[in-house]
Design an enzyme around this catalytic site. Sequence first.
Site, PDB file in Angstrom:
ATOM      1  N   CYS A  76       0.800  -1.237   0.000  1.00 26.97           N
ATOM      2  CA  CYS A  76       0.000   0.000   0.000  1.00 26.97           C
ATOM      3  C   CYS A  76       0.827   1.278   0.000  1.00 26.97           C
ATOM      4  O   CYS A  76       0.682   2.112  -0.883  1.00 26.97           O
ATOM      5  CB  CYS A  76      -0.893   0.058   1.227  1.00 26.97           C
ATOM      6  SG  CYS A  76      -1.928  -1.378   1.431  1.00 26.97           S
ATOM      7  N   HIS A 137      -2.677   6.523   4.181  1.00 24.70           N
ATOM      8  CA  HIS A 137      -1.543   5.615   4.415  1.00 24.70           C
ATOM      9  C   HIS A 137      -0.183   6.175   3.998  1.00 24.70           C
ATOM     10  O   HIS A 137       0.722   5.426   3.635  1.00 24.70           O
ATOM     11  CB  HIS A 137      -1.784   4.252   3.721  1.00 24.70           C
ATOM     12  CG  HIS A 137      -1.181   3.101   4.497  1.00 24.70           C
ATOM     13  ND1 HIS A 137      -1.274   1.791   4.115  1.00 24.70           N
ATOM     14  CD2 HIS A 137      -0.461   3.100   5.651  1.00 24.70           C
ATOM     15  CE1 HIS A 137      -0.643   1.032   4.989  1.00 24.70           C
ATOM     16  NE2 HIS A 137      -0.144   1.804   5.929  1.00 24.70           N
TER      17      HIS A 137
END
Length: 595
Positions: A76, A137
Amino acid sequence: MKSPWIPCCLGLLLLFDVCCALNDDKRPNFVLMMVDDLGIGDLGCYGNTTLRTPNIDMLAQEGVRLTQHIAAAPLCTPSRAAFLTGRYPIRSGMAGLGQLGVYVISAASGGLPSEEVTFAKVAKRQGYETALIGKWHLGLNCERNDDYCHHPSAHGFDHFYGITLTNLRDCQPGHGSIFTNVRAHIPFKTLGVGVATVTLLHARGVVTVRRKLVLSVVALVGAVAAIFGTFVITFPNFNCFLMRNREVVEQPYVSENLTQRMTDEAVDFLERNSALPFLLFFSFIQVHTAMFASPAFQGTSQHGIYGDAVHEVDWSVGQLMQTLERLNLKENTLVYLTSDQGAHLEEISVWGEVHRGWNGIYKAGKSTNWEGGIRVPGLLRWTGMLPAGKDIDEPTSNMDIFPTVVKLAGGMALGDRVIDGHDLMPLLQGEVERSKHEFLFHYCNAYLNAVRWHPPNSYSIWKVFFFTPDFYPENGTACMHTHACFCTASYVTYHDPPLLFDLSRDPSETTPLTPDTEPTFHSVLEEIRAAVALHKESITPVQDQLAPGHLLWKPWLQPCCSSLSQLCRCERDGGRDGHRSTVEADSPQDQHIIA
Ligand SMILES: *[C@@H]1O[C@H](CO)[C@@H](O)[C@H](O)[C@H]1NC(C)=O
């Protein structure tokens, strides 16, 4: 947008040349959607027959389907950094040298450096209204818990509603914890045997252990266990919070109806800004563990909660697309849907339920550079401007969105940095047949893992691996023992000569070629080595944003929306009942999907 010159002049901060290549009415809006950990084999339009994704499939029918769309990283944090900046994560320091390649603690100091330029920053300078709804993130703070140096607002997003970290298992009660792995590393047995042996020897008078020493050791172990225990128990409170812009509005967040709330938020954003050029990055928190689905979707699929979550994502995409249609924006909005990497094959719940997606014919998954880790869905629709129902098999990258958006928004990135993506429009519109990505470099964190070469005038798609992850169990295609495959020396096998595949003949990467089976073996490797040398020259060393010091919990960076004695709990955003749209009230099409 009255005058294109105002934002242009504001944008003259060194980086951007002006602008105005397209006149205002031609500049599209952008709705860019990213589904977390979605496998390419989970979607109807990529061949799935048991999950129902009619709204996403419609994008393929009405637009272009990329069949070799490659994420710049199989995890991610680096994949998203590359997506937003159009650059390999290694260039921005978003590729770590250690085992851990993503952030798992929100009060850590690493993140996307402010010198990086995201497509949102460019769009904003070009007068676009910009929003990120969902997962980020890419860091939060640097030095204080309110400097927001890595927050989406520091990277061009006017509005933010979502989570700065990722949807960890710890964020849902009863779903296990990322610390389960830590526990597994404590050698309880060895410790037990050690203590028993010492006690025995002491009793027999072979050694004398002083009382004081024993008490100190017990006290120390107790203290460490207490601190660690408190940390684990309060971890969800600290880590799992929802923000609206810079304010924490729910801590810990209720995930069950989060997609519904995010969808409402996105619909509001589209309605409010329908007269402006806008850029919406809708970043689904699903279908990452801890798995969840709203009550209306629970039990709707044959694939457990994972499939239910995919159904909910598809519903949400449908809501956004209906809103565009209702607001008459279909013809001037470029829509994109992708996943940040392949399905996470190690995701089996603590109860043994399958929580992973499906990567189709592609080998392995998330955290590897086998095709299953990086070949992701890539759908683009711009009604009237892009062909409908067209497939493009050429290599493309999630880094291509950056230059595509920049160009269409009328901005121009200047040559102070390398951009690794290429404008997709000529390929999408059929002006050119070949992708400009002759070479793509596949990194595992900061390590060059594999290279893809699509030579001009050839159908071949060569892929070499300098190392491959060691699967466990050994005959599998996943790393079940560590929950993800790692890139560091003790978890991989190095290959010299490298492993060579031709994806055009062997897309599932089953049989490495040899000089006997592939006459051009050596010359292919030579070409690739030369390309690697050139690529390496283009990389300038930067600070490692995933170095241990940037990954650890720094209490002074901890956002906390109540007092510490209340364990940072709060609910300012309606929480469980906070979403407005009732799924039941939707169009017959949706009812059909839910039914
Ligand atoms: C569809 O997706 C589900 C969930 O990931 C998977 O288990 C199933 O094998 C897929 N089916 C097909 C036909 O690809």
